[in-house]
Scaffold this motif. Structure first.
Motif, PDB file in Angstrom:
ATOM      1  N   ALA A   1      38.921  35.898  35.981  1.00 29.32           N
ATOM      2  CA  ALA A   1      39.539  34.609  36.340  1.00 29.32           C
ATOM      3  C   ALA A   1      38.899  33.406  35.668  1.00 29.32           C
ATOM      4  O   ALA A   1      39.075  32.286  36.130  1.00 29.32           O
ATOM      5  CB  ALA A   1      39.569  34.429  37.855  1.00 29.32           C
ATOM      6  N   GLN A   2      38.201  33.590  34.578  1.00 27.03           N
ATOM      7  CA  GLN A   2      37.669  32.447  33.843  1.00 27.03           C
ATOM      8  C   GLN A   2      38.815  31.562  33.358  1.00 27.03           C
ATOM      9  O   GLN A   2      38.696  30.333  33.359  1.00 27.03           O
ATOM     10  CB  GLN A   2      36.815  32.914  32.665  1.00 27.03           C
ATOM     11  N   CYS A   3      39.921  32.178  32.972  1.00 28.61           N
ATOM     12  CA  CYS A   3      41.081  31.419  32.508  1.00 28.61           C
ATOM     13  C   CYS A   3      41.645  30.536  33.618  1.00 28.61           C
ATOM     14  O   CYS A   3      42.055  29.403  33.373  1.00 28.61           O
ATOM     15  CB  CYS A   3      42.149  32.353  31.961  1.00 28.61           C
ATOM     16  N   VAL A   4      41.643  31.034  34.824  1.00 26.80           N
ATOM     17  CA  VAL A   4      42.169  30.281  35.966  1.00 26.80           C
ATOM     18  C   VAL A   4      41.315  29.046  36.228  1.00 26.80           C
ATOM     19  O   VAL A   4      41.838  27.964  36.500  1.00 26.80           O
ATOM     20  CB  VAL A   4      42.245  31.164  37.233  1.00 26.80           C
ATOM     21  N   PHE A   5      39.997  29.188  36.116  1.00 22.70           N
ATOM     22  CA  PHE A   5      39.100  28.052  36.336  1.00 22.70           C
ATOM     23  C   PHE A   5      39.219  27.016  35.225  1.00 22.70           C
ATOM     24  O   PHE A   5      39.151  25.819  35.483  1.00 22.70           O
ATOM     25  CB  PHE A   5      37.648  28.523  36.444  1.00 22.70           C
TER      26      PHE A   5
ATOM     27  N   LEU B   1      46.031  33.079  39.695  1.00 21.76           N
ATOM     28  CA  LEU B   1      45.858  34.389  40.314  1.00 21.76           C
ATOM     29  C   LEU B   1      46.917  34.576  41.385  1.00 21.76           C
ATOM     30  O   LEU B   1      47.190  33.679  42.170  1.00 21.76           O
ATOM     31  CB  LEU B   1      44.474  34.524  40.951  1.00 21.76           C
ATOM     32  N   HIS B   2      47.494  35.749  41.396  1.00 21.55           N
ATOM     33  CA  HIS B   2      48.499  36.107  42.389  1.00 21.55           C
ATOM     34  C   HIS B   2      47.929  37.287  43.157  1.00 21.55           C
ATOM     35  O   HIS B   2      47.828  38.388  42.618  1.00 21.55           O
ATOM     36  CB  HIS B   2      49.813  36.469  41.702  1.00 21.55           C
ATOM     37  N   GLY B   3      47.510  37.035  44.385  1.00 21.99           N
ATOM     38  CA  GLY B   3      46.814  38.079  45.131  1.00 21.99           C
ATOM     39  C   GLY B   3      45.394  38.180  44.607  1.00 21.99           C
ATOM     40  O   GLY B   3      44.863  37.245  44.027  1.00 21.99           O
ATOM     41  N   GLU B   4      44.775  39.320  44.784  1.00 21.79           N
ATOM     42  CA  GLU B   4      43.382  39.474  44.361  1.00 21.79           C
ATOM     43  C   GLU B   4      43.234  39.799  42.885  1.00 21.79           C
ATOM     44  O   GLU B   4      42.231  39.452  42.277  1.00 21.79           O
ATOM     45  CB  GLU B   4      42.708  40.560  45.196  1.00 21.79           C
ATOM     46  N   GLU B   5      44.205  40.484  42.298  1.00 22.40           N
ATOM     47  CA  GLU B   5      44.027  40.915  40.919  1.00 22.40           C
ATOM     48  C   GLU B   5      45.178  40.574  39.993  1.00 22.40           C
ATOM     49  O   GLU B   5      45.064  40.752  38.788  1.00 22.40           O
ATOM     50  CB  GLU B   5      43.800  42.425  40.876  1.00 22.40           C
ATOM     51  N   GLY B   6      46.297  40.094  40.503  1.00 20.79           N
ATOM     52  CA  GLY B   6      47.447  39.806  39.650  1.00 20.79           C
ATOM     53  C   GLY B   6      47.306  38.451  38.977  1.00 20.79           C
ATOM     54  O   GLY B   6      46.896  37.477  39.588  1.00 20.79           O
TER      55      GLY B   6
ATOM     56  N   GLN C   1      39.872  27.122  25.305  1.00 19.68           N
ATOM     57  CA  GLN C   1      38.593  27.349  25.975  1.00 19.68           C
ATOM     58  C   GLN C   1      38.666  28.585  26.867  1.00 19.68           C
ATOM     59  O   GLN C   1      37.720  29.373  26.918  1.00 19.68           O
ATOM     60  CB  GLN C   1      38.195  26.125  26.797  1.00 19.68           C
ATOM     61  N   ALA C   2      39.782  28.743  27.558  1.00 15.74           N
ATOM     62  CA  ALA C   2      39.962  29.899  28.434  1.00 15.74           C
ATOM     63  C   ALA C   2      39.958  31.189  27.623  1.00 15.74           C
ATOM     64  O   ALA C   2      39.331  32.184  28.015  1.00 15.74           O
ATOM     65  CB  ALA C   2      41.261  29.775  29.225  1.00 15.74           C
TER      66      ALA C   2
END
Length: 69
Positions: A14-18, A26-31, A48-49
């Motif tokens: 989830a570096q891209c999400v941050f 993120l959709h749920g824990e891993e999606g 950067q992501a």
């Protein structure tokens, strides 16, 4: 710019999400959900992501294939 995440390589760090929350989510824990067409004002964040992805699962460019394999 177009972006594609190779979900067979993505490990959900989830570096891209941050780094680019307007493009990656993120959709749920891993999606992972993401926009393939990156808005102009988000291009630097998405670069950067992609650089921060531990498994280099994010592909960028104008000609990135967004079709299913």
């Amino acid at each position: 710019m177009r972006a594609v995440v190779d979900l067979t390589h993505c490990q959900g760090y989830a570096q891209c999400v941050f780094l680019a929350p307007q493009v990656f989510e993120l959709h749920g824990e891993e999606g992972l959900l993401y926009a393939t067409a990156v808005p102009d004002d988000q291009e630097e964040r998405v670069r950067q992501a992609a650089a921060a992805c531990p498994v280099q699962a994010i592909l960028l460019g104008e000609e990135v294939n967004t079709g299913a394999r």
